[in-house]
Design a protein around this motif. Structure first.
Motif, PDB file in Angstrom:
ATOM      1  N   LEU A  22       0.826  -1.212   0.000  1.00 21.22           N
ATOM      2  CA  LEU A  22       0.000   0.000   0.000  1.00 21.22           C
ATOM      3  C   LEU A  22       0.857   1.258   0.000  1.00 21.22           C
ATOM      4  CD1 LEU A  22      -2.887  -1.013   2.407  1.00 21.22           C
ATOM      5  CD2 LEU A  22      -3.027  -0.617  -0.047  1.00 21.22           C
ATOM      6  N   VAL A  23       1.957   1.258   0.753  1.00 23.65           N
ATOM      7  CA  VAL A  23       2.853   2.422   0.767  1.00 23.65           C
ATOM      8  C   VAL A  23       3.507   2.600  -0.600  1.00 23.65           C
ATOM      9  CG1 VAL A  23       4.992   3.329   1.758  1.00 23.65           C
ATOM     10  CG2 VAL A  23       3.225   2.409   3.243  1.00 23.65           C
ATOM     11  N   ALA A  24       3.899   1.505  -1.242  1.00 17.75           N
ATOM     12  CA  ALA A  24       4.491   1.596  -2.577  1.00 17.75           C
ATOM     13  C   ALA A  24       3.485   2.143  -3.584  1.00 17.75           C
ATOM     14  CB  ALA A  24       4.995   0.226  -3.023  1.00 17.75           C
ATOM     15  N   LEU A  25       2.242   1.704  -3.497  1.00 20.64           N
ATOM     16  CA  LEU A  25       1.201   2.214  -4.376  1.00 20.64           C
ATOM     17  C   LEU A  25       0.962   3.703  -4.131  1.00 20.64           C
ATOM     18  CD1 LEU A  25      -1.014   1.657  -6.479  1.00 20.64           C
ATOM     19  CD2 LEU A  25      -2.518   1.084  -4.579  1.00 20.64           C
ATOM     20  N   LEU A  26       0.930   4.085  -2.877  1.00 24.26           N
ATOM     21  CA  LEU A  26       0.763   5.499  -2.528  1.00 24.26           C
ATOM     22  C   LEU A  26       1.918   6.329  -3.072  1.00 24.26           C
ATOM     23  CD1 LEU A  26      -0.732   7.706  -0.769  1.00 24.26           C
ATOM     24  CD2 LEU A  26       0.930   7.127   0.974  1.00 24.26           C
ATOM     25  N   ALA A  27       3.132   5.836  -2.916  1.00 22.16           N
ATOM     26  CA  ALA A  27       4.308   6.584  -3.366  1.00 22.16           C
ATOM     27  C   ALA A  27       4.319   6.744  -4.883  1.00 22.16           C
ATOM     28  CB  ALA A  27       5.585   5.892  -2.907  1.00 22.16           C
ATOM     29  N   THR A  28       4.028   5.677  -5.613  1.00 25.76           N
ATOM     30  CA  THR A  28       4.045   5.798  -7.073  1.00 25.76           C
ATOM     31  C   THR A  28       2.905   6.679  -7.567  1.00 25.76           C
ATOM     32  OG1 THR A  28       2.804   3.744  -7.314  1.00 25.76           O
ATOM     33  CG2 THR A  28       5.199   3.610  -7.479  1.00 25.76           C
ATOM     34  N   GLY A  29       1.770   6.607  -6.916  1.00 27.35           N
ATOM     35  CA  GLY A  29       0.643   7.452  -7.309  1.00 27.35           C
ATOM     36  C   GLY A  29       0.860   8.911  -6.966  1.00 27.35           C
ATOM     37  N   ALA A  30       1.562   9.164  -5.874  1.00 27.67           N
ATOM     38  CA  ALA A  30       1.768  10.538  -5.424  1.00 27.67           C
ATOM     39  C   ALA A  30       2.952  11.208  -6.099  1.00 27.67           C
ATOM     40  CB  ALA A  30       1.972  10.558  -3.912  1.00 27.67           C
ATOM     41  N   LEU A  31       3.932  10.443  -6.493  1.00 27.04           N
ATOM     42  CA  LEU A  31       5.173  11.053  -6.976  1.00 27.04           C
ATOM     43  C   LEU A  31       5.376  10.993  -8.484  1.00 27.04           C
ATOM     44  CD1 LEU A  31       7.580   9.742  -4.202  1.00 27.04           C
ATOM     45  CD2 LEU A  31       6.497  11.980  -4.369  1.00 27.04           C
ATOM     46  N   THR A  32       4.647  10.138  -9.186  1.00 22.17           N
ATOM     47  CA  THR A  32       4.906   9.992 -10.619  1.00 22.17           C
ATOM     48  C   THR A  32       3.662  10.280 -11.442  1.00 22.17           C
ATOM     49  OG1 THR A  32       4.383   7.643 -10.612  1.00 22.17           O
ATOM     50  CG2 THR A  32       6.669   8.243 -10.218  1.00 22.17           C
ATOM     51  N   GLU A  33       3.916  10.754 -12.660  1.00 16.11           N
ATOM     52  CA  GLU A  33       2.858  10.958 -13.648  1.00 16.11           C
ATOM     53  C   GLU A  33       3.490  10.826 -15.029  1.00 16.11           C
ATOM     54  OE1 GLU A  33      -0.027  14.533 -15.159  1.00 16.11           O
ATOM     55  OE2 GLU A  33       0.504  14.469 -13.057  1.00 16.11           O
ATOM     56  N   SER A  34       2.976   9.949 -15.829  1.00 14.15           N
ATOM     57  CA  SER A  34       3.482   9.696 -17.181  1.00 14.15           C
ATOM     58  C   SER A  34       4.972   9.356 -17.180  1.00 14.15           C
ATOM     59  CB  SER A  34       3.223  10.904 -18.081  1.00 14.15           C
ATOM     60  OG  SER A  34       1.854  11.167 -18.165  1.00 14.15           O
ATOM     61  N   GLY A  35       5.401   8.593 -16.217  1.00 10.02           N
ATOM     62  CA  GLY A  35       6.787   8.143 -16.171  1.00 10.02           C
ATOM     63  C   GLY A  35       7.771   9.154 -15.622  1.00 10.02           C
ATOM     64  N   GLY A  36       7.291  10.267 -15.131  1.00  9.83           N
ATOM     65  CA  GLY A  36       8.182  11.290 -14.586  1.00  9.83           C
ATOM     66  C   GLY A  36       7.665  11.821 -13.267  1.00  9.83           C
ATOM     67  N   PHE A  37       8.399  12.764 -12.710  1.00  9.43           N
ATOM     68  CA  PHE A  37       8.024  13.362 -11.437  1.00  9.43           C
ATOM     69  C   PHE A  37       6.741  14.174 -11.603  1.00  9.43           C
ATOM     70  CE2 PHE A  37       8.654  16.827  -8.203  1.00  9.43           C
ATOM     71  CZ  PHE A  37       8.403  16.025  -7.101  1.00  9.43           C
ATOM     72  N   ALA A  38       5.819  14.056 -10.675  1.00 12.33           N
ATOM     73  CA  ALA A  38       4.512  14.702 -10.790  1.00 12.33           C
ATOM     74  C   ALA A  38       4.513  16.155 -10.345  1.00 12.33           C
ATOM     75  CB  ALA A  38       3.484  13.928  -9.965  1.00 12.33           C
ATOM     76  N   GLY A  39       5.600  16.636  -9.793  1.00  9.10           N
ATOM     77  CA  GLY A  39       5.628  17.996  -9.269  1.00  9.10           C
ATOM     78  C   GLY A  39       5.434  17.975  -7.763  1.00  9.10           C
ATOM     79  N   TRP A  40       5.553  19.132  -7.147  1.00  6.46           N
ATOM     80  CA  TRP A  40       5.514  19.191  -5.684  1.00  6.46           C
ATOM     81  C   TRP A  40       4.119  19.326  -5.111  1.00  6.46           C
ATOM     82  CZ3 TRP A  40       9.462  17.470  -3.217  1.00  6.46           C
ATOM     83  CH2 TRP A  40      10.723  17.525  -3.814  1.00  6.46           C
ATOM     84  N   ALA A  41       3.144  19.734  -5.911  1.00  8.70           N
ATOM     85  CA  ALA A  41       1.795  19.952  -5.384  1.00  8.70           C
ATOM     86  C   ALA A  41       1.142  18.640  -4.953  1.00  8.70           C
ATOM     87  CB  ALA A  41       0.933  20.650  -6.434  1.00  8.70           C
ATOM     88  N   ARG A  42       1.248  17.619  -5.767  1.00 10.10           N
ATOM     89  CA  ARG A  42       0.600  16.352  -5.429  1.00 10.10           C
ATOM     90  C   ARG A  42       1.194  15.699  -4.182  1.00 10.10           C
ATOM     91  NH1 ARG A  42       0.116  11.774  -9.861  1.00 10.10           N
ATOM     92  NH2 ARG A  42      -0.780  13.505 -10.997  1.00 10.10           N
ATOM     93  N   PRO A  43       2.525  15.573  -4.069  1.00 10.17           N
ATOM     94  CA  PRO A  43       3.063  15.002  -2.827  1.00 10.17           C
ATOM     95  C   PRO A  43       2.713  15.831  -1.589  1.00 10.17           C
ATOM     96  CG  PRO A  43       4.757  15.041  -4.516  1.00 10.17           C
ATOM     97  CD  PRO A  43       3.580  15.768  -5.064  1.00 10.17           C
ATOM     98  N   ALA A  44       2.654  17.160  -1.747  1.00 14.79           N
ATOM     99  CA  ALA A  44       2.274  18.001  -0.604  1.00 14.79           C
ATOM    100  C   ALA A  44       0.833  17.716  -0.189  1.00 14.79           C
ATOM    101  CB  ALA A  44       2.450  19.471  -0.954  1.00 14.79           C
ATOM    102  N   GLY A  45      -0.049  17.551  -1.168  1.00 14.59           N
ATOM    103  CA  GLY A  45      -1.435  17.208  -0.852  1.00 14.59           C
ATOM    104  C   GLY A  45      -1.552  15.860  -0.170  1.00 14.59           C
TER     105      GLY A  45
END
Length: 104
Positions: free
Chosen positions: A47-70
């Motif tokens: 579950l933590v791995a799923l959360l991390a990949t969903g929060a930190l990545t988008e289209s194979g790259g870093f998702a930006g700082w807004a999503r991890p902050a949320g």
């Protein structure tokens, strides 16, 4: 028969078999406490791995700082045992405000 249909049927049979095994074997098989502990820990790690990949990545790259902050705000609110609606709204609001400000 279509290959996709065969795969779907195989997955359906496998899912039903997994659901059936629990009630059928209940009381007949004793799972050692160490295995129960490892299974519980493994579920948390997944579950933590799923959360991390969903929060930190988008289209194979870093998702930006807004999503991890949320996600961080949502996790903090959940940790403080806030109601679910407050957790979701807090996380969404944090992400939205940071994106409007330009944090990304």
């Amino acid at each position: 028969m279509n290959t996709t249909l065969i795969v779907i049927l195989a997955l359906a049979v496998g899912t039903y078999a997994f659901r059936l095994v629990g009630p059928v074997l209940h009381g007949r098989v004793t799972v050692p406490p160490r295995v129960q502990e490892l299974a519980s820990t493994g579920a948390v790690v997944l579950l933590v791995a799923l959360l991390a990949t969903g929060a930190l990545t988008e289209s194979g790259g870093f998702a930006g700082w807004a999503r991890p902050a949320g996600v961080l705000v949502g996790a903090a609110l959940a940790w403080r045992r806030a109601p679910f609606a407050v957790v979701v709204l807090g996380a969404a609001t944090t992400t939205a405000v940071l994106r409007v400000v330009g944090v990304g």
